[in-house]
Design an enzyme around this catalytic site. Structure first.
Site, PDB file in Angstrom:
ATOM      1  N   LYS A  93       0.798  -1.227  -0.157  1.00 57.08           N
ATOM      2  CA  LYS A  93      -0.110  -0.199  -0.092  1.00 57.08           C
ATOM      3  C   LYS A  93       0.889   1.205   0.022  1.00 57.08           C
ATOM      4  O   LYS A  93       0.480   2.236  -0.473  1.00 57.08           O
ATOM      5  CB  LYS A  93      -0.859   0.007   1.204  1.00 57.08           C
ATOM      6  CG  LYS A  93      -2.030  -1.194   1.084  1.00 57.08           C
ATOM      7  CD  LYS A  93      -3.434  -0.717   1.738  1.00 57.08           C
ATOM      8  CE  LYS A  93      -4.577  -1.570   1.551  1.00 57.08           C
ATOM      9  NZ  LYS A  93      -4.363  -3.098   1.967  1.00 57.08           N
ATOM     10  N   GLU A 115      -9.658   6.638   4.117  1.00 54.95           N
ATOM     11  CA  GLU A 115     -10.376   5.635   4.493  1.00 54.95           C
ATOM     12  C   GLU A 115      -9.752   4.624   4.853  1.00 54.95           C
ATOM     13  O   GLU A 115      -8.570   4.260   4.260  1.00 54.95           O
ATOM     14  CB  GLU A 115     -11.719   5.213   3.527  1.00 54.95           C
ATOM     15  CG  GLU A 115     -11.408   4.265   2.678  1.00 54.95           C
ATOM     16  CD  GLU A 115     -10.224   4.554   1.560  1.00 54.95           C
ATOM     17  OE1 GLU A 115     -10.075   5.652   1.382  1.00 54.95           O
ATOM     18  OE2 GLU A 115      -9.543   3.466   0.957  1.00 54.95           O
ATOM     19  N   SER A 381       1.535  -9.989  -1.213  1.00 56.85           N
ATOM     20  CA  SER A 381       1.231  -8.475  -0.926  1.00 56.85           C
ATOM     21  C   SER A 381       1.622  -7.614   0.413  1.00 56.85           C
ATOM     22  O   SER A 381       1.761  -6.691   0.544  1.00 56.85           O
ATOM     23  CB  SER A 381      -0.197  -8.159  -1.247  1.00 56.85           C
ATOM     24  OG  SER A 381      -0.785  -9.084  -0.301  1.00 56.85           O
TER      25      SER A 381
HETATM   26  C1  LIG Z   1      -5.227  -4.086   1.654  1.00 59.46           C
HETATM   27  C2  LIG Z   1      -4.317  -5.366   1.369  1.00 59.46           C
HETATM   28  C3  LIG Z   1      -4.761  -6.258   0.329  1.00 59.46           C
HETATM   29  C4  LIG Z   1      -5.882  -5.833  -0.642  1.00 59.46           C
HETATM   30  O1  LIG Z   1      -6.007  -4.703  -1.534  1.00 59.46           O
HETATM   31  P1  LIG Z   1      -5.720  -4.641  -2.936  1.00 59.46           P
HETATM   32  O2  LIG Z   1      -6.036  -3.156  -3.132  1.00 59.46           O
HETATM   33  O3  LIG Z   1      -6.868  -5.733  -3.211  1.00 59.46           O
HETATM   34  O4  LIG Z   1      -4.344  -4.871  -3.064  1.00 59.46           O
HETATM   35  C5  LIG Z   1      -4.221  -7.287  -0.114  1.00 59.46           C
HETATM   36  N1  LIG Z   1      -2.990  -7.627   0.578  1.00 59.46           N
HETATM   37  C6  LIG Z   1      -2.409  -6.837   1.821  1.00 59.46           C
HETATM   38  C7  LIG Z   1      -1.511  -7.166   2.546  1.00 59.46           C
HETATM   39  C8  LIG Z   1      -3.369  -5.618   2.250  1.00 59.46           C
HETATM   40  O5  LIG Z   1      -2.929  -4.873   3.420  1.00 59.46           O
END
Ligand SMILES: *Cc1c(COP(=O)(O)O)cnc(C)c1O
Length: 402
Positions: A93, A115, A381
């Site tokens: 993010k 948000e 992610s």
């Molecule tokens: C917020 C988050 C997501 C989901 O958000 P996307 O916008 O779909 O990428 C996925 N993995 C992690 C670790 C997150 O913090």
């Protein structure tokens, strides 16, 4: 922008029949100014220099591309993990919030709103606001504030004001509504940093471009490691769709690359407790764009459910709605239980505790039909630190022996 290129946003802000900007009149001038300026600002050499320096020295990029040996053996292919979990603040993010804060400064904005659901985007926004000395207001559902107390404390330590959203189910959707309300009242002074590839045009495209550094690095790193600059598969979990959009971006028009999305099935797609938006969703408008969302026949939003707070959004970004509808991308859904099994498996087999969202991407690998020579990249992610309480509770409730 390449107009006839179907997976890029069109001049009018559409991906096929999805996208657009459905916004209240009061926000029109603000969103229009953003739309007119964002591409020019992002292209400025001084913007690029500052963005790239921060990604390198503050976020810690490039994030490694790691060949996971145990997973590779298990699935009979070369499984690479793109380590977004190693970024500052623990997920992808921050790539987006760094880009947007630099943009906000160039637009002359003094105040930032955001948000947040699980608090990850709130923390990433509070972080860049501290860095750039801008006022930061984060809207968060009152229920989420209780569930995600450590992230609330982080945001406060970083100098942000966290305002509880007390309406509706008091979760992410309600926090988003409150943020939009604030934006309407303060459009002149305030930039709204949206946390995923959602919202009115140009947000989905803007967020995708800031996350596109993920696939840019994957190309370079794979070429180094394998002699080929493209994988056979890219797999990513999808909430709103920003990590997936970033991991896909440079491969969108490369048909050699299969694009795979992993959604949250919660307690099961047909259980009534799920966030499998693209499978259960129908076309409609949510938070400023036309996309696929979970709604009743008369257009009321159905509350999504997933054990993972980052995936329980009732919609999906318009790029992904288009990729799915045009069959460029394939979606698989993983349940809470399947994701938890993958959390435990990755922790033990590779020594990496993934975020619960991320684990959905790992949980669907056994549904894909790999060849031994395939190079598969999974967007890891985020890291699991924020989910430790959820993990411990689950392990205890299910009497799992570690
Ligand atoms: C917020 C988050 C997501 C989901 O958000 P996307 O916008 O779909 O990428 C996925 N993995 C992690 C670790 C997150 O913090």
């Amino acid at each position: 922008m390449i107009e006839n290129n179907t997976y890029h946003v069109s001049e009018s802000g559409h991906y096929g029949e999805f996208g657009g900007a459905y916004i209240p009149e009061m926000l029109y001038a603000n969103v229009e100014a953003l739309r007119e300026k964002y591409l020019d600002i992002i292209a400025e050499p001084s913007f690029q220099a500052e963005y790239n320096t921060l990604l390198q020295d503050y976020v810690g990029r490039p994030s490694p591309l790691y060949l996971a040996h145990t997973l590779s053996q298990k699935y009979g292919a070369n499984i690479y993990l793109k380590r977004e979990d190693l970024n500052h603040t623990g997920a992808h993010k921050i790539n987006n919030t760094i880009g947007q804060i630099l943009l906000a400064k160039r637009l002359g904005k003094k105040r930032i709103i955001a948000e947040t659901g699980a608090g990850q985007h709130g923390v990433a926004t509070a972080t860049v606001c501290a860095l750039m000395k801008l006022e930061c207001i984060v809207y968060m559902g009152a229920v989420d504030i209780v569930r995600q107390a450590p992230n609330v404390a982080r945001m406060q330590m970083l100098g942000a004001t966290v305002i509880p959203a007390e309406s509706g189910s008091k979760t992410l959707k309600d926090a988003t509504n409150e943020a939009i309300r604030d934006w309407i009242n303060n459009a002149e002074t305030t930039h709204y940093i949206i946390g995923s590839a959602i919202g009115p045009h140009p947000y989905p495209d803007m967020v995708t471009r800031f996350q596109a550094v993920i696939s840019e690095e994957i190309k370079r790193q794979l070429l180094d490691k394998t002699g080929k600059d493209h994988p056979d598969y890219v797999v990513a979990c999808v909430g709103g769709g920003s990590n997936a959009a970033g991991a896909f971006y440079h491969f969108l028009h490369d048909e050699r690359v299969k694009l795979i999305l992993a959604e949250a099935a919660g307690k099961g797609i047909d259980s009534g407790h799920s966030a499998a938006t693209s499978i259960l969703g129908t076309k409609g408008i949510i938070h400023g764009c036309m996309t696929l969302l979970m709604q009743t026949d008369d257009g009321q939003i159905i509350e999504p459910y997933s054990l993972s707070a980052g995936l329980d959004y009732p919609g999906i970004g318009p790029l992904h709605a288009h990729l799915i509808q045009s069959e460029r991308a394939t979606v698989h859904a993983a349940t809470d239980d399947e994701a938890m099994a993958s959390v435990i498996e990755l922790s033990k087999s590779e020594g990496i505790i993934p975020a619960l969202e991320t684990a959905h991407a790992l949980a669907i690998l056994d549904r894909l039909d790999f060849k031994a020579t395939d190079n598969v990249v999974i967007c890891l992610s985020g890291r699991g630190d924020k989910d430790l309480n959820t993990y411990l509770k689950y392990i205890e409730e299910h009497q799992i022996t570690l």
